[in-house]
Design an enzyme around this catalytic site. Structure first.
Site, PDB file in Angstrom:
ATOM      1  N   CYS A  83      25.514  13.797 -39.518  1.00  0.00           N
ATOM      2  CA  CYS A  83      25.033  15.112 -39.939  1.00  0.00           C
ATOM      3  C   CYS A  83      24.971  16.039 -38.738  1.00  0.00           C
ATOM      4  O   CYS A  83      24.597  15.629 -37.647  1.00  0.00           O
ATOM      5  CB  CYS A  83      23.644  15.008 -40.563  1.00  0.00           C
ATOM      6  SG  CYS A  83      23.622  14.040 -42.076  1.00  0.00           S
ATOM      7  N   ILE A 328      57.583  14.764 -26.583  1.00  0.00           N
ATOM      8  CA  ILE A 328      57.771  14.431 -25.168  1.00  0.00           C
ATOM      9  C   ILE A 328      58.118  12.960 -24.972  1.00  0.00           C
ATOM     10  O   ILE A 328      58.759  12.574 -23.995  1.00  0.00           O
ATOM     11  CB  ILE A 328      56.523  14.814 -24.341  1.00  0.00           C
ATOM     12  CG1 ILE A 328      56.848  14.782 -22.840  1.00  0.00           C
ATOM     13  CG2 ILE A 328      55.353  13.906 -24.697  1.00  0.00           C
ATOM     14  CD1 ILE A 328      55.759  15.359 -21.964  1.00  0.00           C
TER      15      ILE A 328
END
Length: 685
Positions: A83, A328
Site C-alpha cells: 500500500c 544492443i
C-alpha cells in the site's frame, strides 16, 4: 536481510495457515462460494450507497469508529506490504472458542476505513472460514472502486492482497536487518561470495594497478566474480559492474584514466562494442580482451545473425520511412548489416520505449521495426496498446509529443521480430508467474523488458500501483534502492520483499547495495527480502528420489524462514512423497543449472567469465612474445568484410545514433534525414 529462491510457501502453524488455503483446505472443509453472513452484513451499506462520495463517507465513518491502534502494534510484522499508505493489521485468537479477532489502522483515513470494514467482516470467524475468503470475489472492490480514488488507485487491490487473511501471518518469522539470511542452496551459494577472501582481492588489485588494467563486467557475472570485483573496486577505481549500455562508456573513462588494457567480462558482443567505442573515442592503442579463446555466445545475438533476420530487414528496407530499432545485445556484424539495409538505431531495455515513441514523434509516418528480442518486442507492442487506451495526460507523462490518438494511429506501423529470445529470460512464464501471483502478491515485482508476456503483465500491473518496475538491469537496481531508501526515511520499521525477474547474477549487486544502505543507516528494524525464481519443474529436495535409485538426490536445502522442514502434505514425485513447500533448488538433481524445463535464471555463457580466466588474461598482459601471441585469441572478433568501411565502423553507427539521442532526447538531423531520404528513394522505385 533475506535472499532466497522463489518457492511455494508452506504453512508455519495455525496462524500462518491463513496464507495458504490451498494447502490447508481438505474435503472436510469445502470452500463455499457464498459470502459468510458477517461479510455480507459488513458490505451491505456500501452496496446500497448510490455514489462514490457516499461510499467514501462510509469508509471515513468506519475509520473513525475503529479503536485506535496502539503505537506498539505499528510494527513491521503487522505491516501490510503493498500500500502507498502505511497500513497495519493485527489478529488474535479467542482462546475460549478459537475464533479470530482482527484490528488495525492506517495513516490514511480511507485505508483505515477499508481495514475497519475488513476487521468487522472477519472478526468472529474461525481460521477455516477466513481461509475461504480467498475464494470470494475481491470484496474490498465492493467498498470503493479504483475510479473512486483517483489519487490512490493502488490501495484497494494492495490491501485486498493481504486483507484476505495473509496479513495475520506476518508475524510468523522475521530476521534482523543487520545480517544476511540465505534460504535455499542457491541463495547460500550466492551469499558465500559476498565477503571474499581479502588476500585474493588484494592480489588482483596489485596486478590490475601495476599493469594499468581496467575491468568492465556485466551484472550477470557469477557471484564469486562479482564479490571479488566489488571488493577490489574499493581499492582500484578502474573496475565497473554495469549493464551493457554503460560498459563501453566505462571503458573510455578507464582509457582516459591511464589504463593500457581493458578486460571485458561478458559475452562477445559486449567486448566488440567496447572495442568499437574505444576506437571511435581515439583510444586505438588500448587493448581489449575477452575471458576465453572460445566463442562466448548469446542466443539472442545469434538469432539476429540468421537468414531469417536478414529477410526481416529486407522487408523493412522496402517500406518507406522505415527505422530499425536494434537491441544492443547484438553483434557489430548485425548492426553493420542492418544499417546497410535500413536506417538503424541501437536501443537498450531502459530506453527502447522512448526510442520508439521518439521515432514516431519526429517522423510521424515512420514504420518502426524492432528486433531481435521477441519478448521485448511483444511487450512493447502490449505497452503501446495500453497507452492507446489511456487518458492523454498519462500518455504525455511518458512522452509529451503523443496522445492516445497518436498512439492508436502508429500501432499498425510498429513491427517486431518473432523468432528471437534470451534463453535466460525465457523461463519467466507459465507456472513461475502463477506462483508469483499467488504467493508474492505483497512483494515488489521487478522484471527485465526481455521476460515473457506473463511476467511483463504482472510487473506492469504492480508498476501501476507503485509496486513494480519493468526495464533494464540498472532500472531494477535503481528501483530497489529507491524503495529501500524510502523505507529508511520513515520513522517506523518495515519489511520489503522483491521478486527478481531477471538473471540471477543481478543478486550480488543488489544485495551488496542494500546491505550498504542498511549498515549506513544504523537501523535494525528494516528487513529486505530478495526472491529469485526457478522453474518448479527443475527442483530437487532432500526427500526426492529417482525411480532407479533410492539415494537422496540432494541434501543441501534450507527450510523456509520459521520452518523446520517437516512435511505437512505433499505430492508424489518419482514414487516418493514430496513435501509441499520445501526449498526449491535450481537445476537438475545433484547440480545447479538448467533442466529441460528450465531452472534458475542463470546464463551459461556469462559463466564462462571466471576469476581463473581473469587471472590468466591479466597474467599474460605485459608478457613476452609468447604471451602476446596467446592473447590474440582473447581479443574481440575482427570482421574482414567491408561495407564501404570496416564492419566495426559501420556497426558503430547505430550506437552513435543512440548516444546522440541519450544526450539530447532527440534523433540527430542526420538520422532523420537518413530515414526520410533513403526510404523516399525506395518509395519512388
Amino acid at each position: 536481510m533475506h535472499m532466497h529462491n522463489l518457492r511455494r510457501r508452506r504453512p508455519l502453524g495455525s496462524r500462518t495457515a491463513l496464507m495458504h488455503p490451498r494447502a490447508a483446505a481438505t474435503e472436510e472443509t469445502p470452500l463455499s462460494p457464498q459470502l459468510h453472513p458477517s461479510i455480507s452484513e459488513a458490505l451491505a451499506p456500501f452496496a446500497k450507497a448510490p455514489s462514490a462520495r457516499e461510499r467514501m463517507g462510509l469508509l471515513i465513518k468506519a475509520a473513525r469508529s475503529m479503536a485506535p491502534l496502539p503505537e506498539s502494534a505499528c510494527t513491521q510484522s503487522n505491516r501490510v506490504i503493498g500500500c502507498t499508505a502505511q497500513v497495519w493489521v493485527t489478529v488474535s485468537q479467542d482462546q475460549s472458542n478459537g475464533r479470530l479477532i482482527f484490528g488495525g489502522g492506517s495513516d490514511s483515513e480511507l485505508s483505515a476505513g477499508v481495514v475497519a470494514v475488513l476487521a468487522k467482516a472477519l472478526s468472529g470467524l474461525t481460521p477455516d472460514e477466513v481461509m475461504q475468503v480467498r475464494q470470494y470475489p475481491r470484496f474490498p472492490s465492493l467498498l470503493i472502486s479504483a475510479g473512486d480514488m483517483p489519487e490512490q488507485p493502488q490501495q484497494e487491490p494492495s490491501i485486498n492482497g493481504n486483507g484476505n487473511g495473509s496479513a495475520a501471518a506476518a508475524a510468523a518469522a522475521t530476521a534482523a536487518s543487520g545480517g544476511l539470511t540465505p534460504q535455499g542452496a542457491f541463495a547460500e551459494a550466492q551469499a558465500a561470495y559476498l565477503e571474499p577472501n581479502a588476500a585474493e582481492v588484494l592480489a588482483l588489485v596489485h596486478t590490475l594497478s601495476t599493469k594499468k588494467i581496467g575491468v568492465v563486467a556485466h551484472f550477470y557475472m557469477d557471484p564469486q566474480v562479482q564479490g571479488v570485483l566489488s571488493s577490489a573496486a574499493e581499492h582500484w577505481p578502474h573496475i565497473a559492474i554495469s549493464d551493457s549500455l554503460v560498459m563501453a562508456d566505462a571503458a573510455v573513462k578507464m582509457a582516459k584514466g591511464g589504463c593500457r588494457a581493458v578486460c571485458v567480462l561478458g559475452v562477445d558482443f559486449m567486448s566488440e562494442n567496447v572495442r568499437a567505442i574505444l576506437d571511435e573515442a581515439g583510444h586505438t592503442d588500448v587493448q581489449v580482451y575477452r575471458m576465453s579463446p572460445l566463442s562466448i555466445g548469446c542466443s539472442l545475438s545469434e538469432a539476429a545473425e540468421s537468414e531469417d533476420y536478414v529477410r526481416y530487414l529486407t522487408e523493412a528496407s522496402r517500406t518507406p520511412n522505415s527505422l530499425h530499432v536494434v537491441y544492443i545485445n547484438t553483434s557489430l556484424y548485425t548492426k553493420a548489416i542492418a544499417d546497410s539495409l535500413v536506417p538503424t538505431i541501437t536501443c537498450t531495455s531502459s530506453n527502447v520505449v522512448q526510442t520508439t515513441l521518439q521515432a514516431f514523434a519526429q517522423v510521424p509516418e515512420a514504420t518502426v521495426w524492432y528486433g531481435p528480442d521477441t519478448y521485448m518486442g511483444a511487450n512493447l507492442a502490449q505497452l503501446l496498446q495500453w497507452l492507446a487506451q489511456m487518458p492523454d495526460e498519462e500518455v504525455q507523462a511518458l512522452h509529451p509529443a503523443h496522445t492516445a490518438a497518436s498512439i492508436r494511429a502508429l500501432l499498425p506501423r510498429f513491427k517486431y521480430y518473432d523468432n528471437g529470445s534470451c534463453i535466460v529470460h525465457h523461463i519467466f512464464g507459465g507456472e513461475v508467474c502463477e506462483i508469483v501471483r499467488e504467493a508474492y502478491s505483497d512483494a515488489y515485482l521487478t522484471a527485465h523488458f526481455e521476460v515473457p508476456g506473463e511476467m511483463f503483465t504482472l510487473a506492469m500491473e504492480a508498476k501501476g500501483r507503485g509496486m513494480g518496475v519493468v526495464g533494464s538491469t540498472s532500472n531494477i537496481l535503481d528501483f530497489i534502492v529507491l524503495k529501500v531508501k524510502d523505507a529508511l526515511a520513515r520513522p517506523f520499521g518495515d519489511r520489503l520483499k522483491f521478486v527478481l525477474g531477471t538473471e540471477s547474477g543481478m543478486i550480488t549487486s543488489i544485495v551488496r547495495k542494500v546491505q550498504s544502505l542498511l549498515r549506513a543507516s544504523g537501523r535494525r528494524d528494516v528487513d529486505v527480502e530478495i526472491v529469485f525464481p526457478v522453474n518448479p519443474s527443475a527442483i530437487t529436495t532432500a526427500q526426492q528420489q529417482t525411480s532407479s535409485s533410492s539415494r537422496s538426490e540432494s541434501s543441501n536445502g534450507a527450510s523456509p524462514s520459521g520452518g523446520d522442514g517437516s512435511a505437512s502434505g505433499g505430492r508424489a514425485v518419482g514414487g516418493v512423497e514430496l513435501p509441499m513447500g520445501l526449498s526449491v533448488l535450481p537445476g537438475p538433481a545433484m547440480g545447479e543449472g538448467c533442466s529441460l524445463e528450465g531452472g534458475c535464471a542463470s546464463c551459461p555463457y556469462m559463466r564462462m567469465n571466471t576469476l581463473a580466466a581473469l587471472h590468466t588474461v591479466c597474467g599474460m598482459i605485459g608478457g613476452g612474445p609468447e604471451a602476446q601471441a596467446a592473447l590474440e585469441a582473447y581479443k574481440p572478433k575482427l570482421y574482414e568484410q567491408r561495407l564501404g568501411r570496416s564492419i566495426a565502423q559501420a556497426g558503430c553507427t547505430s550506437i552513435l545514433h543512440m548516444q546522440d539521442f541519450q544526450k539530447g532526447k532527440r534523433f540527430s538531423d542526420k538520422l532523420v534525414a537518413d530515414i526520410t531520404t533513403r526510404n523516399a528513394a525506395v518509395a519512388g522505385r
